[in-house]
Scaffold this active site. Sequence first.
Site, PDB file in Angstrom:
ATOM      1  NE  ARG A  97       5.924  -0.048  10.127  1.00 37.73           N
ATOM      2  CZ  ARG A  97       4.823  -0.246   9.417  1.00 37.73           C
ATOM      3  NH1 ARG A  97       4.704   0.300   8.223  1.00 37.73           N
ATOM      4  NH2 ARG A  97       3.850  -0.982   9.892  1.00 37.73           N
ATOM      5  NE  ARG A 142      -4.555  -1.334  10.046  1.00 38.92           N
ATOM      6  CZ  ARG A 142      -3.503  -0.884   9.368  1.00 38.92           C
ATOM      7  NH1 ARG A 142      -3.551   0.236   8.711  1.00 38.92           N
ATOM      8  NH2 ARG A 142      -2.398  -1.572   9.379  1.00 38.92           N
ATOM      9  CE  LYS A 196      -1.985  -1.100   3.949  1.00 40.28           C
ATOM     10  NZ  LYS A 196      -1.279  -2.369   4.287  1.00 40.28           N
ATOM     11  NE  ARG A 246       2.250  -4.704  11.042  1.00 45.04           N
ATOM     12  CZ  ARG A 246       3.412  -4.535  10.415  1.00 45.04           C
ATOM     13  NH1 ARG A 246       4.545  -4.836  11.035  1.00 45.04           N
ATOM     14  NH2 ARG A 246       3.443  -4.059   9.205  1.00 45.04           N
ATOM     15  NE  ARG A 279       7.863  -2.365   6.168  1.00 42.93           N
ATOM     16  CZ  ARG A 279       6.560  -2.355   6.375  1.00 42.93           C
ATOM     17  NH1 ARG A 279       5.750  -1.863   5.455  1.00 42.93           N
ATOM     18  NH2 ARG A 279       6.070  -2.867   7.478  1.00 42.93           N
TER      19      ARG A 279
HETATM   20  P1  AP5 Z   1       4.876  -1.579   1.832  1.00 44.17           P
HETATM   21  O1  AP5 Z   1       4.491  -0.772   0.641  1.00 44.17           O
HETATM   22  O2  AP5 Z   1       5.645  -0.943   2.922  1.00 44.17           O
HETATM   23  O3  AP5 Z   1       3.576  -2.334   2.395  1.00 44.17           O
HETATM   24  P2  AP5 Z   1       2.307  -1.776   3.174  1.00 44.17           P
HETATM   25  O4  AP5 Z   1       1.096  -2.409   2.564  1.00 44.17           O
HETATM   26  O5  AP5 Z   1       2.355  -0.290   3.261  1.00 44.17           O
HETATM   27  O6  AP5 Z   1       2.537  -2.476   4.571  1.00 44.17           O
HETATM   28  P3  AP5 Z   1       2.547  -1.904   6.053  1.00 44.17           P
HETATM   29  O7  AP5 Z   1       3.347  -2.865   6.867  1.00 44.17           O
HETATM   30  O8  AP5 Z   1       2.911  -0.457   6.083  1.00 44.17           O
HETATM   31  O9  AP5 Z   1       1.044  -2.055   6.388  1.00 44.17           O
HETATM   32  P4  AP5 Z   1       0.426  -2.032   7.754  1.00 44.17           P
HETATM   33  O10 AP5 Z   1      -0.961  -1.967   7.328  1.00 44.17           O
HETATM   34  O11 AP5 Z   1       0.758  -3.164   8.658  1.00 44.17           O
HETATM   35  O12 AP5 Z   1       1.109  -0.769   8.494  1.00 44.17           O
HETATM   36  P5  AP5 Z   1       0.565   0.677   8.814  1.00 44.17           P
HETATM   37  O13 AP5 Z   1       1.715   1.584   8.835  1.00 44.17           O
HETATM   38  O14 AP5 Z   1      -0.601   0.998   7.972  1.00 44.17           O
HETATM   39  O15 AP5 Z   1       5.701  -2.848   1.289  1.00 44.17           O
HETATM   40  C1  AP5 Z   1       6.313  -3.779   2.174  1.00 44.17           C
HETATM   41  C2  AP5 Z   1       7.680  -4.208   1.632  1.00 44.17           C
HETATM   42  O16 AP5 Z   1       7.504  -4.955   0.445  1.00 44.17           O
HETATM   43  C3  AP5 Z   1       8.615  -3.040   1.249  1.00 44.17           C
HETATM   44  O17 AP5 Z   1       9.939  -3.399   1.596  1.00 44.17           O
HETATM   45  C4  AP5 Z   1       8.454  -2.896  -0.263  1.00 44.17           C
HETATM   46  O18 AP5 Z   1       9.636  -2.409  -0.880  1.00 44.17           O
HETATM   47  C5  AP5 Z   1       8.149  -4.340  -0.683  1.00 44.17           C
HETATM   48  N1  AP5 Z   1       7.204  -4.405  -1.788  1.00 44.17           N
HETATM   49  C6  AP5 Z   1       6.087  -3.630  -1.993  1.00 44.17           C
HETATM   50  N2  AP5 Z   1       5.430  -4.005  -3.097  1.00 44.17           N
HETATM   51  C7  AP5 Z   1       6.132  -5.070  -3.596  1.00 44.17           C
HETATM   52  C8  AP5 Z   1       5.928  -5.907  -4.756  1.00 44.17           C
HETATM   53  N3  AP5 Z   1       4.874  -5.742  -5.584  1.00 44.17           N
HETATM   54  N4  AP5 Z   1       6.832  -6.902  -4.966  1.00 44.17           N
HETATM   55  C9  AP5 Z   1       7.901  -7.083  -4.111  1.00 44.17           C
HETATM   56  N5  AP5 Z   1       8.138  -6.310  -3.035  1.00 44.17           N
HETATM   57  C10 AP5 Z   1       7.249  -5.321  -2.766  1.00 44.17           C
HETATM   58  O19 AP5 Z   1       0.045   0.487  10.310  1.00 44.17           O
HETATM   59  C11 AP5 Z   1       0.930   0.241  11.380  1.00 44.17           C
HETATM   60  C12 AP5 Z   1       0.170   0.189  12.697  1.00 44.17           C
HETATM   61  O20 AP5 Z   1      -0.463   1.455  12.937  1.00 44.17           O
HETATM   62  C13 AP5 Z   1      -0.972  -0.824  12.756  1.00 44.17           C
HETATM   63  O21 AP5 Z   1      -0.519  -2.116  13.112  1.00 44.17           O
HETATM   64  C14 AP5 Z   1      -1.853  -0.194  13.841  1.00 44.17           C
HETATM   65  O22 AP5 Z   1      -1.319  -0.410  15.121  1.00 44.17           O
HETATM   66  C15 AP5 Z   1      -1.736   1.291  13.534  1.00 44.17           C
HETATM   67  N6  AP5 Z   1      -2.763   1.756  12.577  1.00 44.17           N
HETATM   68  C16 AP5 Z   1      -2.528   2.316  11.362  1.00 44.17           C
HETATM   69  N7  AP5 Z   1      -3.683   2.631  10.758  1.00 44.17           N
HETATM   70  C17 AP5 Z   1      -4.663   2.266  11.616  1.00 44.17           C
HETATM   71  C18 AP5 Z   1      -6.082   2.311  11.545  1.00 44.17           C
HETATM   72  N8  AP5 Z   1      -6.715   2.808  10.455  1.00 44.17           N
HETATM   73  N9  AP5 Z   1      -6.778   1.846  12.599  1.00 44.17           N
HETATM   74  C19 AP5 Z   1      -6.160   1.357  13.702  1.00 44.17           C
HETATM   75  N10 AP5 Z   1      -4.821   1.260  13.838  1.00 44.17           N
HETATM   76  C20 AP5 Z   1      -4.085   1.720  12.794  1.00 44.17           C
HETATM   77 MG    MG Z   2       2.538   1.091   4.849  1.00 46.15          MG
END
Ligand code: AP5
Ligand code: MG
Length: 214
Positions: A161, A88, A13, A172, A127
């Site tokens: 992270r 979410r 994402k 997660r 990552r």
């Molecule tokens: P990346 O693009 O970083 O993936 P992502 O989908 O953004 O994954 P996240 O880990 O950021 O998602 P998340 O939902 O757990 O975290 P968030 O910060 O939202 O890609 C991952 C890796 O793969 C990278 O190294 C990239 O280079 C590689 N890659 C990407 N695409 C690829 C491809 N096609 N092929 C190969 N490699 C690829 O949330 C973190 C925390 O915040 C949550 O756990 C929660 O505690 C809190 N939080 C955030 N939002 C909310 C909400 N709305 N409600 C409640 N809690 C929340």
């Molecule tokens: Mg992300």
Amino acid sequence: MNIILLGPPGAGKGTQARMLTENRGLVQLSTGDMLRAAVAAGTPVGKAADAVMKSGGLVGDEIVIGVISERLDQPDVKQGVIFDGFPRTLAQADALEKLLADKGIALDSVIEMSVDDEVVVARIAGRYTCAKCGEGYHDESKQPKTPGVCDKCGSTDFKRRADDNADAVKTRLLAYYRETSPLIGYYYAKGRLQSVDGLADIDEVERQISAILG
Ligand code: AP5
Ligand code: MG
């Protein structure tokens, strides 16, 4: 144009949101990034979110909805936004519908990035990001062109992270299946859902998203 990127941790994402920001001038609204900034700044929101984020659980709906509601009042959202990691939960999705209606913002598309669990775990384990500009990298699939130097800004400072460890990733993923995956049905039923193959390489995923957005 306003879109939601929906998918489990590691689906890509953030990677695609950053590309859409560069290519289409859309504004990335990542609740994860906003919450991490609040934790780093030690704000009341950050203090409430810190422990829960480290464990891999979801931060409370009220807090996250409040953060997004405030952000949607900033003038730059008129350029169009990408919701990355929000909504979410079903409660967040309902709240978003209301917020968008109140603020006169239309939602154009919800794009599901489908992947599989083994792949996302491997992606998260490898990552890291540039500590200065936030560009994302991966130990295997996306290394800087010059080792140790960010392609985008030239910084040599990188970070990983706090929630990218095996225990937190398990939590997660569970949170995703319990709380977030029902949103696929929610948006399908509303006739808004489109899917891309999140297992394809980064450029191919970008092409599939572009084809949807036109
Ligand atoms: P990346 O693009 O970083 O993936 P992502 O989908 O953004 O994954 P996240 O880990 O950021 O998602 P998340 O939902 O757990 O975290 P968030 O910060 O939202 O890609 C991952 C890796 O793969 C990278 O190294 C990239 O280079 C590689 N890659 C990407 N695409 C690829 C491809 N096609 N092929 C190969 N490699 C690829 O949330 C973190 C925390 O915040 C949550 O756990 C929660 O505690 C809190 N939080 C955030 N939002 C909310 C909400 N709305 N409600 C409640 N809690 C929340
Ligand atoms: Mg992300």
